[in-house]
Design a protein around this motif. Structure first.
Motif, PDB file in Angstrom:
ATOM      1  N   UNK A 104       0.810  -1.230   0.000  1.00 22.96           N
ATOM      2  CA  UNK A 104       0.000   0.000   0.000  1.00 22.96           C
ATOM      3  C   UNK A 104       0.840   1.276   0.000  1.00 22.96           C
ATOM      4  N   UNK A 105       1.806   1.382   0.901  1.00 24.97           N
ATOM      5  CA  UNK A 105       2.553   2.635   1.034  1.00 24.97           C
ATOM      6  C   UNK A 105       3.354   2.923  -0.236  1.00 24.97           C
ATOM      7  N   UNK A 106       3.952   1.875  -0.798  1.00 25.00           N
ATOM      8  CA  UNK A 106       4.739   2.066  -2.024  1.00 25.00           C
ATOM      9  C   UNK A 106       3.854   2.439  -3.216  1.00 25.00           C
ATOM     10  N   UNK A 107       2.747   1.717  -3.377  1.00 28.24           N
ATOM     11  CA  UNK A 107       1.904   1.960  -4.553  1.00 28.24           C
ATOM     12  C   UNK A 107       1.211   3.317  -4.481  1.00 28.24           C
ATOM     13  N   UNK A 108       0.770   3.716  -3.288  1.00 25.38           N
ATOM     14  CA  UNK A 108       0.126   5.036  -3.177  1.00 25.38           C
ATOM     15  C   UNK A 108       1.153   6.137  -3.444  1.00 25.38           C
ATOM     16  N   UNK A 109       2.374   5.937  -2.970  1.00 24.61           N
ATOM     17  CA  UNK A 109       3.422   6.925  -3.266  1.00 24.61           C
ATOM     18  C   UNK A 109       3.641   7.037  -4.769  1.00 24.61           C
ATOM     19  N   UNK A 110       3.823   5.869  -5.397  1.00 20.78           N
ATOM     20  CA  UNK A 110       4.158   5.870  -6.828  1.00 20.78           C
ATOM     21  C   UNK A 110       2.991   6.382  -7.682  1.00 20.78           C
ATOM     22  N   UNK A 111       1.781   5.885  -7.396  1.00 22.71           N
ATOM     23  CA  UNK A 111       0.603   6.263  -8.196  1.00 22.71           C
ATOM     24  C   UNK A 111       0.184   7.711  -7.987  1.00 22.71           C
ATOM     25  N   UNK A 112       0.331   8.199  -6.750  1.00 16.57           N
ATOM     26  CA  UNK A 112      -0.280   9.477  -6.402  1.00 16.57           C
ATOM     27  C   UNK A 112       0.733  10.614  -6.228  1.00 16.57           C
ATOM     28  N   UNK A 116       8.408   0.699  -9.106  1.00 20.28           N
ATOM     29  CA  UNK A 116       8.052   2.101  -8.974  1.00 20.28           C
ATOM     30  C   UNK A 116       9.118   2.846  -8.212  1.00 20.28           C
ATOM     31  N   UNK A 117       8.917   4.156  -8.116  1.00 20.29           N
ATOM     32  CA  UNK A 117       9.895   5.001  -7.447  1.00 20.29           C
ATOM     33  C   UNK A 117       9.414   5.323  -6.041  1.00 20.29           C
ATOM     34  N   UNK A 118      10.373   5.436  -5.119  1.00 26.74           N
ATOM     35  CA  UNK A 118      10.050   5.747  -3.729  1.00 26.74           C
ATOM     36  C   UNK A 118      10.065   4.478  -2.910  1.00 26.74           C
ATOM     37  N   UNK A 119      11.046   4.363  -1.993  1.00 23.42           N
ATOM     38  CA  UNK A 119      11.139   3.112  -1.221  1.00 23.42           C
ATOM     39  C   UNK A 119      11.213   3.375   0.276  1.00 23.42           C
ATOM     40  N   UNK A 120      10.429   2.614   1.022  1.00 24.08           N
ATOM     41  CA  UNK A 120      10.505   2.682   2.486  1.00 24.08           C
ATOM     42  C   UNK A 120      11.782   1.957   2.904  1.00 24.08           C
ATOM     43  N   UNK A 121      12.771   2.723   3.352  1.00 23.27           N
ATOM     44  CA  UNK A 121      14.056   2.107   3.707  1.00 23.27           C
ATOM     45  C   UNK A 121      14.132   1.731   5.183  1.00 23.27           C
ATOM     46  N   UNK A 122      13.401   2.480   6.008  1.00 24.99           N
ATOM     47  CA  UNK A 122      13.419   2.195   7.452  1.00 24.99           C
ATOM     48  C   UNK A 122      11.998   2.273   7.996  1.00 24.99           C
TER      49      UNK A 122
END
Ligand code: URP
Ligand code: ZN
Ligand code: ZN
Ligand code: ZN
Length: 488
Positions: free
Chosen positions: A346-354, A424-430
């Motif tokens: 969810x967090x990755x896809x919402x970041x990338x899509x939105x 997609x772009x944007x990754x939760x690293x921590x």
């Protein structure tokens, strides 16, 4: 835990504000958010320069270890939460299903399931019947058990479905308790009819699932639930809004001033129904969920509605059955257990899509993935904020790094992924949960039993001013009040 952490130099984002600052965490709580904090050398320092420091995601809609069609979903309160943490979600709210109609027995069963939790969680309660005992138990849930929301299914005929009379009783009870009514909005009687039509036509594959319950049935049930909530004058939360039809009903009601919350889920935002027509049953059946994933066009409309405020927060409806379980329905789509994954994605896809696509700002991202959920369920600012005094549930997202999704590397126990191959772009690293670093360098460090139950109090902001609206109800109908003479 006595761990002390300093997150240095990142852009700290809350729902209304962002700034470059350090975040100091002690004993699971955020102690200070200020630029250039100075701390002792017993503090673990995490460099967040060039990255976003945000509240951990809160998933308002999950089903872990849920029973359906004589089987149990494969992600339990440990594996589902571990997956969530790897994807930047630090709390979820799961749906308690009553046992033989008993709310108390249902809650006991879920309390047991949740003992192995490695992240914080809360509960909604499903209502399947209404009588004096249910009415009393709803009060116990709200006043003693920390549950402030009740879900009504207008679909799943013969299993969970409620009729309009029961929905009205439930809405009135929710209103009197200050609890939020939630609806699964599909017309279950019509779905039943649609399923019979498909079988008569010889359409038994996963595509029959979508064809049997088209968007108009979601629109009808959404409109009906909204009107009945308006009649009772209580707020309404529509879960998993999957279609333009449902979204437009929510838009209309909100425009008229009615308190209606709309929750899209990631699958509805990110996917279309083409997968349901795949000739391979394992592939097609993994997309089966209710309401169905819609034809292309609905997803973009839901994204627009999220960016313009018609829809307010994103859930997942994470509810996973593996390909063996899904194969129960190989000859009949009605026997495919419903549900898709998403708690980790969810967090990755919402970041990338939105966000990456430029449709919403980073502050809006925090609002739709975390803060709005915390406000609606009355746990803000303990959750959903990076401010002194809040729980230390924090993610660090690198906007220049990339993610890739596949079943081989995901942390869920299921063997398929509806987002297989997506990058997609944007990754939760921590991910930091309760002050502990649980996800770092692509490694999970989770401890069963470390997650806490989060009690949620009634009368959230959605209820403010509701009683005054009641006092003016008759005048709003333009109804003169008749006075009757007593007949003795
Ligand atoms: O297909 C779904 N959504 N399964 C979970 C139950 C529900 O309706 O939320
Ligand atoms: Zn500030
Ligand atoms: Zn549902
Ligand atoms: Zn659900």
């Amino acid at each position: 835990s006595s761990t002390k952490l300093l997150i240095k130099g990142g852009t700290v984002v809350n729902a209304h504000h962002q700034e470059i600052a350090d975040v100091y965490v002690k004993d699971g709580i955020i102690v200070a958010v200020k630029p250039n904090l100075r701390v002792g050398d017993d503090v673990k320092v995490i460099d967040a320069t060039g990255k976003f420091v945000m509240p951990g995601g809160i998933d308002p809609h999950t089903h872990l270890a849920v029973e359906a069609l004589n089987t149990e979903s494969v992600d339990d309160f440990f594996s589902g939460q571990a997956a969530a943490l790897a994807g930047g979600t630090t709390m979820h709210i799961d749906f308690v299903i009553p046992v033989n109609g008993s709310l108390i027995a249902g809650l006991k069963a879920y309390e047991k399931k949740a003992k192995k939790s490695c992240m914080d969680y809360g509960f909604h309660m499903v209502i399947t019947k209404f009588d004096d005992i249910v009415s009393r138990d709803m009060e116990i849930m709200v006043k003693e058990k920390g549950i402030n929301s009740f879900k009504f299914f207008l679909a799943y005929k013969g299993v969970l479905m409620v009729n309009d009379e029961l929905l009205l009783e439930g809405l009135k009870r929710c209103k009197s308790l200050g609890a939020l009514a939630m609806v699964h909005a599909e017309n279950g009687d019509a779905v039943f009819e649609g399923q019979k039509r498909m079988i008569q036509l010889g359409i038994t594959g996963p595509e029959g699932h979508a064809l049997s319950r088209p968007p108009l049935l979601e629109g009808e049930a959404t409109a009906r639930a909204i009107r009945l909530a308006g009649f009772v004058n209580t707020p309404l939360y529509v879960v998993h809004v999957m279609s333009i039809d449902a979204m437009e009903e929510i838009a209309k009601a909100r425009k008229s001033g009615q308190r209606v919350v709309g929750e899209p889920v990631v699958s509805g935002l990110a996917l279309d129904d083409s997968g349901l027509w795949d000739s391979d049953f394992t592939t097609a059946s993994k997309y089966v969920m209710s309401p169905p994933i819609r034809a292309s066009g609905h997803g973009k409309a839901l994204q627009d509605a999220l960016s313009n405020g018609v829809l307010q927060l994103v859930g997942t409806d994470h509810c996973v059955f593996n390909s063996t379980q899904k194969a129960s329905g190989i000859d009949d789509f009605r026997k495919i257990p419903n549900g898709v994954n998403g708690i980790e994605e969810r967090m990755h896809l919402v970041w990338d899509l939105m966000v990456e696509s430029g449709q919403i700002s980073v502050t809006d991202y925090v609002r739709v993935t975390s803060t709005e959920c915390a406000r609606i369920f009355n746990i803000y600012p303990r959750k959903g904020a990076i401010i002194a005094g809040s729980d230390a549930d924090i993610i660090i997202l690198n906007p220049n790094s990339t993610f890739e999704i596949n079943a081989r590397s995901h942390h869920s126990r299921t063997d398929t992924n509806v987002y297989e191959g997506r990058r997609g772009k944007g990754k939760v690293e921590v991910t930091i949960a309760g002050g502990r670093v649980v996800w770092e360098n692509n490694e999970l460090k989770v401890v069963p039993g470390s997650g806490k139950y989060i009690e949620m109090a009634p009368f959230s902001y959605l209820f403010s001013g509701i009683d005054r609206a009641d006092a003016s109800y008759l005048s709003s109908l333009n109804a003169p009040v008749k006075r009757f003479k007593s007949t003795t």
